[in-house]
Scaffold this motif. Structure first.
Motif, PDB file in Angstrom:
ATOM      1  N   PRO A 269       0.824  -1.223   0.000  1.00  0.00           N
ATOM      2  CA  PRO A 269       0.000   0.000   0.000  1.00  0.00           C
ATOM      3  C   PRO A 269       0.854   1.268   0.000  1.00  0.00           C
ATOM      4  O   PRO A 269       1.893   1.311   0.664  1.00  0.00           O
ATOM      5  N   HIS A 270       0.419   2.263  -0.760  1.00  0.00           N
ATOM      6  CA  HIS A 270       1.105   3.565  -0.785  1.00  0.00           C
ATOM      7  C   HIS A 270       0.103   4.656  -0.437  1.00  0.00           C
ATOM      8  O   HIS A 270      -1.017   4.645  -0.954  1.00  0.00           O
ATOM      9  N   PRO A 271       0.490   5.620   0.411  1.00  0.00           N
ATOM     10  CA  PRO A 271      -0.444   6.693   0.760  1.00  0.00           C
ATOM     11  C   PRO A 271      -0.463   7.803  -0.295  1.00  0.00           C
ATOM     12  O   PRO A 271       0.598   8.250  -0.737  1.00  0.00           O
ATOM     13  N   HIS A 287      -3.470  12.431  -7.557  1.00  0.00           N
ATOM     14  CA  HIS A 287      -2.378  12.916  -8.410  1.00  0.00           C
ATOM     15  C   HIS A 287      -1.120  12.256  -7.878  1.00  0.00           C
ATOM     16  O   HIS A 287      -0.711  12.524  -6.740  1.00  0.00           O
ATOM     17  N   LYS A 289       2.854  11.503  -8.244  1.00  0.00           N
ATOM     18  CA  LYS A 289       4.117  11.930  -8.861  1.00  0.00           C
ATOM     19  C   LYS A 289       5.063  10.738  -8.954  1.00  0.00           C
ATOM     20  O   LYS A 289       5.257  10.013  -7.967  1.00  0.00           O
ATOM     21  N   THR A 295       6.085   4.318  -8.095  1.00  0.00           N
ATOM     22  CA  THR A 295       5.390   5.385  -8.835  1.00  0.00           C
ATOM     23  C   THR A 295       5.950   5.557 -10.253  1.00  0.00           C
ATOM     24  O   THR A 295       5.216   5.958 -11.157  1.00  0.00           O
TER      25      THR A 295
HETATM   26  C1  LIG Z   1       0.077  11.326   3.986  1.00  0.00           C
HETATM   27  C2  LIG Z   1       0.788  11.221   2.657  1.00  0.00           C
HETATM   28  C3  LIG Z   1       0.181  11.704   1.516  1.00  0.00           C
HETATM   29  C4  LIG Z   1       0.829  11.609   0.284  1.00  0.00           C
HETATM   30  N1  LIG Z   1       0.205  12.090  -0.831  1.00  0.00           N
HETATM   31  C5  LIG Z   1       0.810  12.003  -2.021  1.00  0.00           C
HETATM   32  C6  LIG Z   1       0.172  12.465  -3.215  1.00  0.00           C
HETATM   33  O1  LIG Z   1      -0.951  12.955  -3.209  1.00  0.00           O
HETATM   34  N2  LIG Z   1       0.831  12.324  -4.385  1.00  0.00           N
HETATM   35  C7  LIG Z   1       2.086  11.779  -4.455  1.00  0.00           C
HETATM   36  O2  LIG Z   1       2.626  11.687  -5.549  1.00  0.00           O
HETATM   37  N3  LIG Z   1       2.723  11.352  -3.345  1.00  0.00           N
HETATM   38  C8  LIG Z   1       2.114  11.433  -2.139  1.00  0.00           C
HETATM   39  N4  LIG Z   1       2.747  10.953  -1.022  1.00  0.00           N
HETATM   40  C9  LIG Z   1       4.073  10.357  -1.164  1.00  0.00           C
HETATM   41  C10 LIG Z   1       3.936   8.945  -1.746  1.00  0.00           C
HETATM   42  O3  LIG Z   1       3.327   8.072  -0.816  1.00  0.00           O
HETATM   43  C11 LIG Z   1       5.306   8.405  -2.119  1.00  0.00           C
HETATM   44  O4  LIG Z   1       5.868   9.285  -3.042  1.00  0.00           O
HETATM   45  C12 LIG Z   1       5.231   7.039  -2.758  1.00  0.00           C
HETATM   46  O5  LIG Z   1       4.764   6.083  -1.839  1.00  0.00           O
HETATM   47  C13 LIG Z   1       6.618   6.699  -3.277  1.00  0.00           C
HETATM   48  O6  LIG Z   1       6.718   5.342  -3.609  1.00  0.00           O
HETATM   49  P1  LIG Z   1       7.889   4.847  -4.588  1.00  0.00           P
HETATM   50  O7  LIG Z   1       8.101   3.385  -4.359  1.00  0.00           O
HETATM   51  O8  LIG Z   1       7.602   5.254  -5.977  1.00  0.00           O
HETATM   52  O9  LIG Z   1       9.140   5.702  -4.148  1.00  0.00           O
HETATM   53  P2  LIG Z   1      10.405   5.339  -3.270  1.00  0.00           P
HETATM   54  O10 LIG Z   1      11.592   5.925  -3.941  1.00  0.00           O
HETATM   55  O11 LIG Z   1      10.432   3.901  -2.895  1.00  0.00           O
HETATM   56  O12 LIG Z   1      10.110   6.160  -1.950  1.00  0.00           O
HETATM   57  C14 LIG Z   1      10.119   7.570  -1.946  1.00  0.00           C
HETATM   58  C15 LIG Z   1       9.563   8.052  -0.630  1.00  0.00           C
HETATM   59  O13 LIG Z   1       8.234   7.550  -0.409  1.00  0.00           O
HETATM   60  C16 LIG Z   1       8.154   6.775   0.804  1.00  0.00           C
HETATM   61  N5  LIG Z   1       7.402   5.556   0.498  1.00  0.00           N
HETATM   62  C17 LIG Z   1       7.714   4.632  -0.431  1.00  0.00           C
HETATM   63  N6  LIG Z   1       6.827   3.627  -0.412  1.00  0.00           N
HETATM   64  C18 LIG Z   1       5.938   3.928   0.572  1.00  0.00           C
HETATM   65  C19 LIG Z   1       4.795   3.264   1.109  1.00  0.00           C
HETATM   66  N7  LIG Z   1       4.392   2.082   0.639  1.00  0.00           N
HETATM   67  N8  LIG Z   1       4.126   3.855   2.132  1.00  0.00           N
HETATM   68  C20 LIG Z   1       4.538   5.040   2.644  1.00  0.00           C
HETATM   69  N9  LIG Z   1       5.605   5.719   2.169  1.00  0.00           N
HETATM   70  C21 LIG Z   1       6.297   5.169   1.152  1.00  0.00           C
HETATM   71  C22 LIG Z   1       9.589   6.425   1.149  1.00  0.00           C
HETATM   72  O14 LIG Z   1       9.814   6.363   2.529  1.00  0.00           O
HETATM   73  C23 LIG Z   1      10.363   7.588   0.580  1.00  0.00           C
HETATM   74  O15 LIG Z   1      10.386   8.659   1.490  1.00  0.00           O
HETATM   75  C24 LIG Z   1       2.116  11.023   0.200  1.00  0.00           C
HETATM   76  C25 LIG Z   1       2.715  10.520   1.352  1.00  0.00           C
HETATM   77  C26 LIG Z   1       2.065  10.613   2.562  1.00  0.00           C
HETATM   78  C27 LIG Z   1       2.717  10.053   3.786  1.00  0.00           C
END
Ligand SMILES: Cc1cc2nc3c(=O)[nH]c(=O)nc-3n(C[C@H](O)[C@H](O)[C@H](O)COP(=O)(O)OP(=O)(O)OC[C@H]3O[C@@H](n4cnc5c(N)ncnc54)[C@H](O)[C@@H]3O)c2cc1C
Length: 444
Positions: A269-271, A287, A289, A295
């Motif tokens: 799960p991703h927030p 949205h 990014k 992502t």
């Molecule tokens: C409350 C909240 C709201 C968010 N809203 C948005 C939004 O509207 N749009 C948006 O683009 N991004 C948002 N984000 C950020 C988004 O969750 C991360 O960019 C995304 O999970 C990155 O995943 P990745 O594997 O592509 O990147 P990675 O390079 O693996 O991670 C980049 C960052 O995201 C965090 N992350 C990675 N996977 C997870 C996960 N499963 N759960 C929690 N954090 C994770 C990591 O700790 C790191 O800081 C939000 C985060 C939070 C906490």
């Protein structure tokens, strides 16, 4: 943040007070081993109580989220408590094993007595049973400690990717249950008849329940709905995916500014912040990014109709305030928190004026057109800030461009470093701390 900052001193203070009441410290001889004995108990109590709260916070319970002003803050507390418990466990380990090493290295004299004589404990009593388990409990505690060190290191080293962190973090529940066994056997027996013991017992019961829920995969289960990819569009210049998830009216609704955990089949799960206002069709838009492993791949890996699980809504970033002017600051994809609110304002009677600062390093003309048009319809004054041309936006520039900033409150959504810098600057400019609201886009 204020609530979670208060929690730790109050919680540790209460535990310390109850422990002091249970120990006769005035009669404690001022020599190493008697002091070691009581401090071993004290550090053990602090560690166990802290870990129990950590387990509880991991459950994402809505009442707790409300109490702590948002799940992001709740996870921040979870992290601070995690670091605190590590410190307590290290201290506990030092008193236990470290003292033995000091004796072996000849730096300390071996203690003379053996403490309370085993013969004074009735072997057939419950205390006797616990006494017979001491050796196993000590080994379990020691091995649990080594596993815990590894798991906490994985949690803190952000270079280790999120899926590995998530998978290994689940093992914390097992380690916690091992520590419960260790504590039940080794906590001074007389404590169980006093307030400190009752308090620790309640925390342990809560912690055990929470860790079992976690092991059974029940975290957030009640807040999950099954949906599907309804439509999506990728903005090429800023790498933002506009994803719409249909839920066939299953979605319980949300407040503008809240977020949900989005799970695609076989993924973690991703927030993501919900970028659309609540509606009767049950559609929820995000949205997203492209910034990392998950992502980056998303746009190419999904198709319309794919199953998606939504869990939520969570968060207390809800634009509720008594001021007649609000300043909104969006750092990059933080804009998602404001689009839902703008959609809602298009149809609602607006009670306060708004200045929205949207800072972006990669402006996409179509995305900006969408934001500008939404802002216009919502009667929100948009200040587009191209970071490449104008540099980083600061608080002084914000107040120069906003009307009546002193009577406003600030709503920020974006990177942690930007949030801290603005918070600090507004603080220096005299803005009441309670008027700076923010959503942390970081949970780890
Ligand atoms: C409350 C909240 C709201 C968010 N809203 C948005 C939004 O509207 N749009 C948006 O683009 N991004 C948002 N984000 C950020 C988004 O969750 C991360 O960019 C995304 O999970 C990155 O995943 P990745 O594997 O592509 O990147 P990675 O390079 O693996 O991670 C980049 C960052 O995201 C965090 N992350 C990675 N996977 C997870 C996960 N499963 N759960 C929690 N954090 C994770 C990591 O700790 C790191 O800081 C939000 C985060 C939070 C906490």
């Amino acid at each position: 943040m204020r609530r979670i900052k208060w929690f730790m001193p109050v919680f540790f203070g209460l535990l310390t007070l109850l422990w002091v009441l249970a120990e006769n410290l005035q009669l404690l001889p001022w020599s190493y081993f008697p002091i070691r004995k009581v401090l071993m108990q004290y550090s053990g109590i602090l560690a166990m109580a802290t870990m129990s709260i950590i387990m509880l916070l991991a459950l994402r319970l809505k009442p707790l989220e409300k109490l702590l002003n948002g799940l992001d803050k709740s996870y921040r507390l979870h992290k601070w408590l995690g670091i605190s418990s590590l410190v307590f466990i290290l201290i506990h380990w030092f008193w236990t094993k470290g003292s033995k090493y000091l004796v072996n290295w000849g730096l300390l004299d071996k203690p003379g007595g053996k403490g309370r004589m085993l013969s004074s404990i009735d072997a057939s009593s419950f205390e006797g049973l616990l006494h017979s388990l001491r050796h196993s409990a000590e080994s379990v505690g020691e091995w649990g400690f080594y596993v815990l060190l590894l798991l906490i290191a994985i949690a803190l080293v952000k270079k280790i990717n999120y899926p590995i962190f998530l998978t290994t973090h689940k093992l914390m529940s097992v380690v916690y249950l091992l520590f419960v066994f260790h504590s039940l056997v080794l906590l001074k027996f007389s404590y169980w008849q006093q307030p400190i013991g009752w308090f620790v017992a309640v925390l342990i019961i809560i912690g055990c329940w929470a860790s079992i829920q976690s092991l059974l995969g029940n975290i957030g289960q009640k807040n999950k709905v099954q949906g599907y990819v309804e439509s999506f569009h990728f903005y090429k210049s800023n790498h933002v995916l506009n994803l719409s998830v249909g839920t066939s009216k299953q979605w319980p609704g949300h407040e503008c500014g809240q977020f949900a955990f989005v799970t695609f089949l076989g993924q973690e799960p991703h927030p993501f912040t919900i970028a659309s206002m609540p509606n009767s069709s049950g559609s929820v838009r995000f949205h997203i990014k492209a910034i990392g492993d998950f992502t980056d791949r998303l746009n190419a890996s999904i198709k319309v109709g794919d199953p998606v699980t939504l869990e939520g809504p969570y968060g207390c970033f809800n634009f509720k305030s008594k001021t007649d002017h609000q300043i909104w600051v969006a750092g990059g994809i933080g804009i998602a928190a404001f689009t839902a609110r703008m959609e809602a304002l298009v149809n609602a009677h607006q009670t306060c004026s708004v200045d929205l600062f949207y800072c972006t390093q990669s402006p996409d003309p179509i995305f900006i057109q969408y934001i500008s048009s939404l802002a216009k319809q919502a009667n929100v004054k948009l200040h587009l800030w191209d970071v490449n041309k104008q540099g980083f936006l600061n608080a002084k520039q914000i107040i120069e461009k906003s009307m009546n900033w002193a009577g406003s409150d600030v709503w920020f959504c974006g990177p942690q470093s930007f949030s801290s810098a603005l918070q600090h600057a507004f603080d220096e400019l005299g803005l009441d701390k309670s008027k700076f609201h923010y959503e942390l886009f970081q949970m780890r």
